[in-house]
Structures are given as C-alpha cells and as structure tokens.
Design a protein around this motif. Structure first.
Motif: not given
Length: 237
Positions: A210-224
């Motif tokens: 996704x162009x807006x951001x991709x969420x980590x499955x482990x901690x739900x952060x978008x800092x990826x």
C-alpha cells in the motif's frame, strides 16, 4: 564577558576556552586555569567572579571548579558529571549508569546504557557529555541533545542511528489504519504483496503493498521498509 582567562598551556589570554580551541592547535584545560585579566582595568589576578581592583563583575554566573563565566541561565555544577549544566537544577537528576544529567521526566523512564553520553550527538555531531545543553534519551537508548531532538521531530519521528520510532506512535498508527482502509489501491496493485522489515521490532512480514504504508504483523507499527532481499510478489487469483 568582562574578562579574559589565561590559558595555562600557552600563556595567551582568551575570552573563553572555545575561543582558545578555535585559534590554537591544542585544547585548553579549563580546570587548570589560574589567572584572569579584567577587560576594564587590565589587572591580571587570581581567577574569581569580580575584579579585585575595580570590582567589575566578570560573569553573572561563575563556577569555581570549571572556571566558567557566563550570563545567568540557571546553571549548576554537577559534581558527578564534572561540568556545569544549564538548569534549573531542580528539573534534572543524575543517572549514575548513563553518567549524565537528564530531565526529571526520564527518571525511571528511560533505557540506561552505561556511559552513553561518551559520544557525539548524531544530529549536530557535537560532544554530548561536555555540552551544557541537556540530553534526551530515545526509547532505543540512543542519546541526542534535547534541542536537536526537538528539531528532529519537526522533520520526522525516527532515531537517526537505528531508525526506531523516537516516541510513542500508537495513536498515529491507528489513524493510519483508517486512512489505509479508506484508500483502495488500483486494481493492478490489489493482489500485490511485499516482504517488509520492521524498524521497531526487527520482524519480517509478508504484507499487502500500500502506498500509504505497510504495517508490521508483529508489533503493528508502520515504521517499516521494503526488505531488499526479497522481490515483490503478485498473488494469483
């Protein structure tokens, strides 16, 4: 300032140690300063706050240990740090493990790393321990000048060294959840998945692009970030 200090290393007079260090090829040891020259009457005398000859005040603040003359900025001398800090003193505490004075808001609320201040600030590249500017400890344990941290937040939210989030981003991540849900990708991208690496927890995930951001499955952060070791994959319908 109304005085010049005599550098014990070369015998020359300078307004401060930084002026000396900028002009000479060696550094001035502030703790060894013995004499000062009054700018008004030119009297050379033992280092002190006021001129013994004309009573001129050399500095609103004077430290008899560091031999620092300055305007009053609510400075205080920390014996454990070994230098003067900008206060007020009651707003700071000395962390023995970090070996540094920190704001009271960080007392019992920061990651201690032994002698963490013995490094340069990654923003301004100036020494942290000897700086009179207060330090800020990030959740990852890295250290910045407090003023550099405030400037950094105007441009981004990540530690400049390890890229972890420098503050609690939970509310923003949940806001981003809603924006992602309300922004469908074009048809050709709807079945595209990518491998990402989370900067916050170091976990790898396979997620929908996704162009807006991709969420980590482990901690739900978008800092990826996209994992460079893996190619983009397109799921077959």
């Amino acid at each position: 300032m109304n005085q010049k200090i005599e550098a014990p290393c070369c015998g020359k007079f300078y307004v401060c140690r930084l002026c000396h260090d900028n002009q000479e090829n060696h550094q001035l040891d502030r703790f060894k300063v013995k004499e000062v020259q009054c700018a008004e009457c030119k009297q050379i005398q033992q280092v002190q706050q006021c001129c013994k000859s004309c009573n001129s005040v050399f500095g609103e603040y004077y430290c008899d240990v560091c031999h620092l003359f300055d305007e009053d900025k609510k400075q205080y001398h920390c014996d454990k740090c070994g230098i003067c800090r900008i206060g007020p003193k009651e707003d700071f505490f000395h962390c023995s493990k970090c070996n540094l004075c920190l704001g009271l808001s960080l007392q019992g609320n920061h990651k201690c790393i032994e002698n963490v201040s013995r490094q340069n600030c990654p923003i301004c590249l100036e020494d942290i321990h000897t700086s009179r500017i207060g330090a800020h400890v990030l959740p990852c344990g890295h250290l910045l000048h407090r003023t550099c941290y405030e400037e950094m937040l105007k441009e981004g939210y990540r530690c400049p060294l390890c890229m972890r989030s420098a503050l609690d981003m939970t509310n923003y991540w949940r806001q981003l959840d809603g924006e992602v849900a309300q922004t469908p990708m074009p048809t050709e991208y709807q079945n595209m998945t990518v491998e990402i690496l989370c900067n916050d927890c170091s976990a790898r995930s396979n997620v929908q692009f996704h162009i807006l951001g991709m969420k980590c499955h482990s901690c739900e952060s978008y800092n990826t970030a996209l994992d460079g070791k893996n190619r983009v994959q397109v799921q077959q319908r």
